[in-house]
Design an enzyme around this catalytic site. Structure first.
Site, short mmCIF file in Angstrom:
data_model
loop_
_atom_site.label_atom_id
_atom_site.label_comp_id
_atom_site.label_asym_id
_atom_site.label_seq_id
_atom_site.Cartn_x
_atom_site.Cartn_y
_atom_site.Cartn_z
CE LYS A 1 6.18 109.44 -31.41
NZ LYS A 1 7.39 109.04 -30.65
CG ASP B 1 8.97 105.70 -21.77
OD1 ASP B 1 8.76 105.23 -20.62
OD2 ASP B 1 8.05 106.05 -22.53
#
Length: 314
Positions: free
Chosen positions: A80, A188
Site C-alpha cells: 500500500k 470506514d
C-alpha cells in the site's frame, strides 16, 4: 485533525533502506500482491547501497520499520502506497521519548498479532513499513486466495441469502469487538474494506484499510473520516458521534447491502429522514436486526455485544 495524547507503542526498529523488501521500491502505486525474491533483493540492495550512500548521509529523515519476523522472503504480501501529504501522524512514546509516527502504522501495531499467529487476527497484519521522503509504504499480510466483499457480492449474483449474510455479520461483529478491545476505531466499515478469504469451505471475513481510523475514545468524536453514505445521522445533525453506535450503524449498512443488493441511503436527507424498505422475503428477525442497527437515535442501537445475542445471530 487526529491530535491525541502521546501513547505507548510496541517496539519497532529503524532502517535506512528497504532491506530485503527490494520489490517494494519498484512496486506500482497501488495496493497489490507481490513476491519477495531473495536473489533480486540482494542485487538491487547492493546497487542501491553503492549509488545512494552519499545521499543518505545528507538526509535527516529516518526510514522506520517494524521489521516483522513474519515478513519472510518469498511470502506473498500486499503493498500500500500513501502519498506523504495524505499521511496523518500522531505522537507516541518510545523509550520514554515522544516521537511522531504515521497514525495508520500506530493503529496496525496496536492490532498486531502475537508472534507466530499471523493470519489469526480480525485485522490484516502489518508486516513491515517504510516512512520515505515522498510516501509511506505499508507491507501487509495478503491471504490467498481472497477478494473484497464488494467483489464477492457481485460474484454471488448481487444479493446474498440470509444464512450466508448471517455468517458474515457474526464474524464481523466478533472482529470489531476484538478491534475495539485493542483500542482502535476503524470508521470506514464498508464492503470494500472487508476481505474474504475464499480458500476454505467456510469463508473467513477480515478487516482491511485503517487509513480513516483513530484510537478508541470513551467520549464523543467531533471529526469524521470515511465514506459519507455510511455516516450515521448523528454526524449530520450534531457533528459528533460515539464509537460503538457509529460502528454498529456501519455494520447495519453493510448487512442491508448484502441482503438487498444496494445501499439503504443515497443522500444526507435519506440518512436523516428515511427508513429504507427491505426485501419481503427476509425473516422477521432479520428485519428487526436491520431496524435496530439503523435506528436514527444512537442510544437506540445495540452494542456490538448485544448484537451477538440477537435471535437472528444465535
Amino acid at each position: 485533525m487526529f491530535s491525541r495524547p502521546a501513547q505507548s507503542l510496541p517496539a519497532f526498529t529503524c532502517r535506512r533502506d528497504l532491506g530485503n523488501h527490494a520489490s517494494v521500491a519498484g512496486a506500482k502505486r497501488h495496493t497489490e500482491p507481490c513476491n519477495l525474491q531473495t536473489e533480486d533483493a540482494r542485487k538491487r540492495r547492493n546497487k542501491r547501497k553503492a549509488g545512494t550512500e552519499e545521499s543518505r548521509e545528507g538526509t535527516k529523515k529516518k526510514r522506520r520499520s517494524t521489521q516483522s519476523p513474519s515478513a519472510q522472503l518469498g511470502q506473498r504480501v500486499a503493498i500500500k502506497h500513501i502519498p506523504r501529504e495524505k499521511v496523518f501522524r500522531t505522537n507516541v512514546i518510545k523509550n520514554g521519548k515522544v516521537c511522531e509516527l504515521p497514525l495508520e502504522v500506530v493503529l496496525l501495531l496496536k492490532l498486531a498479532p502475537a508472534p507466530g499467529s499471523i493470519g489469526q487476527t480480525a485485522a490484516i497484519a502489518l508486516m513491515d513499513w517504510y516512512d520515505l521522503e515522498q510516501e509511506l509504504i505499508l507491507v501487509l499480510e495478503r491471504p490467498s486466495p481472497c477478494m473484497d466483499l464488494r467483489k464477492y457480492l457481485e460474484d454471488s449474483g448481487g444479493v446474498l441469502e440470509e444464512h450466508e449474510a448471517k455468517i458474515i455479520l457474526r464474524q464481523l461483529v466478533a472482529a470489531f469487538i476484538e478491534i475495539h478491545a485493542k483500542g482502535v476505531l476503524h470508521r470506514d466499515v464498508k464492503l470494500e474494506n472487508i476481505l474474504v478469504e475464499t480458500g476454505c469451505d467456510i469463508h473467513r471475513f477480515r478487516v482491511i484499510d485503517f487509513g480513516c481510523g483513530c484510537t478508541l475514545e470513551e467520549g464523543p468524536y467531533t471529526t469524521c473520516c470515511g465514506t459519507r453514505l455510511y455516516f450515521p445521522p448523528e454526524w449530520y445533525e450534531h457533528h459528533s458521534y460515539m464509537a460503538g453506535p457509529f460502528t454498529v450503524w456501519q455494520l447495519g449498512v453493510v448487512l442491508f447491502t448484502l441482503l438487498n443488493g444496494h445501499l439503504p441511503f443515497y443522500t444526507r436527507t435519506h440518512i436523516l429522514q428515511c427508513n429504507p424498505a427491505t426485501n419481503d422475503w427476509l425473516s422477521q428477525n432479520c428485519h428487526d436486526l436491520l431496524q435496530w442497527c439503523l435506528a436514527k437515535c444512537p442510544e437506540d442501537r445495540p452494542t456490538l455485544e448485544d448484537l451477538l445475542l440477537h435471535p437472528w445471530l444465535e
